[in-house]
Scaffold this active site. Sequence first.
Site, PDB file in Angstrom:
ATOM      1  N   SER A 101       4.971   5.237   3.928  1.00 17.95           N
ATOM      2  CA  SER A 101       4.602   4.649   2.644  1.00 17.95           C
ATOM      3  C   SER A 101       5.850   4.243   1.886  1.00 17.95           C
ATOM      4  O   SER A 101       6.882   4.908   1.973  1.00 17.95           O
ATOM      5  CB  SER A 101       3.806   5.657   1.814  1.00 17.95           C
ATOM      6  OG  SER A 101       3.444   5.108   0.560  1.00 17.95           O
ATOM      7  N   HIS A 124       4.574  -2.948  -2.151  1.00 20.36           N
ATOM      8  CA  HIS A 124       4.086  -1.645  -1.689  1.00 20.36           C
ATOM      9  C   HIS A 124       3.513  -1.811  -0.290  1.00 20.36           C
ATOM     10  O   HIS A 124       2.877  -2.819   0.017  1.00 20.36           O
ATOM     11  CB  HIS A 124       2.979  -1.126  -2.615  1.00 20.36           C
ATOM     12  CG  HIS A 124       2.025  -0.175  -1.936  1.00 20.36           C
ATOM     13  ND1 HIS A 124       0.794  -0.579  -1.470  1.00 20.36           N
ATOM     14  CD2 HIS A 124       2.147   1.131  -1.622  1.00 20.36           C
ATOM     15  CE1 HIS A 124       0.189   0.445  -0.907  1.00 20.36           C
ATOM     16  NE2 HIS A 124       0.978   1.493  -0.980  1.00 20.36           N
ATOM     17  N   ASN A 152       1.785   0.813   3.093  1.00 21.32           N
ATOM     18  CA  ASN A 152       1.407   2.134   3.584  1.00 21.32           C
ATOM     19  C   ASN A 152       0.582   1.961   4.853  1.00 21.32           C
ATOM     20  O   ASN A 152      -0.369   1.171   4.862  1.00 21.32           O
ATOM     21  CB  ASN A 152       0.585   2.893   2.528  1.00 21.32           C
ATOM     22  CG  ASN A 152      -0.105   4.118   3.099  1.00 21.32           C
ATOM     23  OD1 ASN A 152      -1.317   4.129   3.296  1.00 21.32           O
ATOM     24  ND2 ASN A 152       0.668   5.141   3.355  1.00 21.32           N
ATOM     25  N   TYR A 153       0.948   2.659   5.913  1.00 23.05           N
ATOM     26  CA  TYR A 153       0.157   2.659   7.143  1.00 23.05           C
ATOM     27  C   TYR A 153       0.031   4.088   7.633  1.00 23.05           C
ATOM     28  O   TYR A 153       1.021   4.822   7.683  1.00 23.05           O
ATOM     29  CB  TYR A 153       0.795   1.751   8.203  1.00 23.05           C
ATOM     30  CG  TYR A 153       0.741   0.303   7.778  1.00 23.05           C
ATOM     31  CD1 TYR A 153      -0.460  -0.403   7.813  1.00 23.05           C
ATOM     32  CD2 TYR A 153       1.875  -0.351   7.297  1.00 23.05           C
ATOM     33  CE1 TYR A 153      -0.530  -1.722   7.381  1.00 23.05           C
ATOM     34  CE2 TYR A 153       1.810  -1.669   6.871  1.00 23.05           C
ATOM     35  CZ  TYR A 153       0.598  -2.344   6.920  1.00 23.05           C
ATOM     36  OH  TYR A 153       0.520  -3.638   6.480  1.00 23.05           O
ATOM     37  N   ARG A 154      -1.182   4.497   8.005  1.00 18.51           N
ATOM     38  CA  ARG A 154      -1.453   5.899   8.297  1.00 18.51           C
ATOM     39  C   ARG A 154      -2.496   6.061   9.409  1.00 18.51           C
ATOM     40  O   ARG A 154      -3.275   5.147   9.691  1.00 18.51           O
ATOM     41  CB  ARG A 154      -1.936   6.609   7.034  1.00 18.51           C
ATOM     42  CG  ARG A 154      -3.164   5.962   6.418  1.00 18.51           C
ATOM     43  CD  ARG A 154      -3.440   6.455   5.004  1.00 18.51           C
ATOM     44  NE  ARG A 154      -4.607   5.797   4.429  1.00 18.51           N
ATOM     45  CZ  ARG A 154      -4.572   4.646   3.789  1.00 18.51           C
ATOM     46  NH1 ARG A 154      -3.421   4.011   3.627  1.00 18.51           N
ATOM     47  NH2 ARG A 154      -5.669   4.102   3.299  1.00 18.51           N
ATOM     48  N   GLY A 206      -0.315  23.515  -6.336  1.00 12.50           N
ATOM     49  CA  GLY A 206       0.977  23.639  -5.666  1.00 12.50           C
ATOM     50  C   GLY A 206       1.628  22.322  -5.323  1.00 12.50           C
ATOM     51  O   GLY A 206       2.575  22.283  -4.539  1.00 12.50           O
ATOM     52  N   SER A 207       1.144  21.223  -5.912  1.00 17.08           N
ATOM     53  CA  SER A 207       1.677  19.909  -5.561  1.00 17.08           C
ATOM     54  C   SER A 207       3.129  19.754  -6.018  1.00 17.08           C
ATOM     55  O   SER A 207       3.545  20.324  -7.023  1.00 17.08           O
ATOM     56  CB  SER A 207       0.831  18.809  -6.211  1.00 17.08           C
ATOM     57  OG  SER A 207      -0.483  18.824  -5.731  1.00 17.08           O
ATOM     58  N   ARG A 208       3.865  18.928  -5.276  1.00 18.92           N
ATOM     59  CA  ARG A 208       5.223  18.550  -5.670  1.00 18.92           C
ATOM     60  C   ARG A 208       5.112  17.249  -6.468  1.00 18.92           C
ATOM     61  O   ARG A 208       4.979  16.165  -5.906  1.00 18.92           O
ATOM     62  CB  ARG A 208       6.110  18.358  -4.431  1.00 18.92           C
ATOM     63  CG  ARG A 208       6.346  19.635  -3.641  1.00 18.92           C
ATOM     64  CD  ARG A 208       7.252  19.369  -2.459  1.00 18.92           C
ATOM     65  NE  ARG A 208       8.588  19.004  -2.911  1.00 18.92           N
ATOM     66  CZ  ARG A 208       9.461  18.312  -2.160  1.00 18.92           C
ATOM     67  NH1 ARG A 208       9.111  17.911  -0.967  1.00 18.92           N
ATOM     68  NH2 ARG A 208      10.652  18.047  -2.629  1.00 18.92           N
TER      69      ARG A 208
END
Length: 443
Positions: free
Chosen positions: A233, A247, A249-251, A400-402
Site C-alpha cells: 500500500s 494512492h 494498494n494490492y492485497r 492495541g492499534s498503532r
Amino acid sequence: MALHLGRLSASPCWRAARSGCGELRLWSRRCAAGRICRPPGTAGTEQSRGLGHSTTAGGGPRLGTGLAAALAGLAGLAAAAFGHVERAEMVPKSSGARSPSPGRPEEEEDELARRCSCFMASPVTDLRELRRRPGDMRTKMELLILETQAQVCQALAQVDGGARFSVDRWERKEGGGGISCVLQDGHVFEKAGVSVSVVYGNLSEEAAKQMRSRGKNLKAKDGKLPFCAMGVSSVIHPKNPHAPTVHFNYRYFEVEEADGNKQWWFGGGCDLTPTYLNREDAIHFHRTLKEACDRHGPDFYPKFKKWCDDYFFIAHRGERRGIGGIFFDDLDSPSKEEVFHFVQSCAQAIVPSYIPLVKKHCDDSFTPQEKLWQQLRRGRYVEFNLLYDRGTKFGLFTPGSRIESILMSLPLTARWEYMHSPSENSKEAEILDVLRHPRDWVH
C-alpha cells in the site's frame, strides 16, 4: 532501529528492469554474486520511531461491500496490531539462506536470493519457507509486493534527488509482520509511504461477522478461522500543487474453513488526486491503467473504473476524492493464477502511470494561492480517509492499534477554511466540476 536509504539510483544493485513476468531483474554482477547490496550511505543505522503499514481498502457492488474493513484492518493495516520494529537488513537473516535445498538446483536457490537481495528489507516470511513452497500463491504474492515496494521506492528516490527512506521492519506477535518505507520532507515529496504487510493467525469475531455479512459462508472450527493476508500500500504527496497525489494498494487474502477448504480473493486499485486538472495527465494515467486491464479482459477497466469512482466519494461534500483510476475487491474468478497475473499487471503499471506526471510538474512555478488550494484539497483527502475509508476506520477501532501506522497515508500539512468557495470559471472551480461529475478519460 531504522535504516535510511539514500540515493537508491546511485547503486548498481538498485538499477532494475522488469522481465516479461514482472520480476525485478538485477543488472549488477555484484548482486548476481549474492553479496549484500547497499546503496551509498546505508552502512549505519539511526534511531527512528517505528512506522508500520497503512492501507486503503474497500468493497464494491458486485461481490459485496463490508469485507474490506476487516481485510484492511488485518491485511493492509496489519501494522496497526502489535508490531515492533527491527533493524532493516538488505538480505535475509536466516542462517544457511543460500545453501541449496536437497533435490533443488543451486541456480534456483541463487535466483531467489538475488531477488530478495534488492528488496527494501528481508522478506517477512523466512527464506527457507519460501523455498519450500515456490508455487504457492502466498509465496508468489509476497515476492510480488516486495518487488513492487522496491521498484516504487527506487523510482521515488530517483525523482526526489535527495530522498532518504526510513525503512522499518516490524513483527506482529500473533503472526507475520511487515516493512514500512517512509520519506518525509524530501526535495520533491512532502510525504511518501510504501508499505508491505504479511500477517496470519485467526480472524477476530468482528472480522468474521463482517465477512459473513457480505455473503461469505465461513465454517469455523472451535470458533476459529485461520487466515493469511498480505498486501502493498502507498500514498504519495508531492510538494508542488501541480504534481498530483497518488494512492495504490494490492492485497491477497486466504481463509481456511473447518473442513480444510480455503476461500481466497484479491483486492486493490490505484487512483489519482490532482490539485489542478491537467487533461493530458488524466488521459495518460487512465490509459496506462486501461492497458494493464485490457490484457486480461475488455470489461475490466470500465467495471473497475466505475467501482473506483463510486468508492472514493465524499458523501457530505458531494464530490470524489480525485479523478479516479481502478478499484476492485473480493476478486476470486476465473482462477487464482489468472487473477494473480491481473494484479501483477496492475502493480507493474504504477510507476509508468504516475512517475512521468511528477517529473513533468515537480519544477512548475506556483503561486501562494495555488499552494493554499492544495492545502484545502488535502483537507478533503483527510476527510475521506478518516470518515469513509473502511480500512482506516477498522484500524482505528482495533484495540492495541498503532495509530502512527494507520495514519501514515495522511499528508504532513492540510488546511480547512470556513465556507471556502472558489471563484466561478477559475482553475479551482474546474477541478471541482470534475470531482462532482466523473469523466471518461480514454475515449
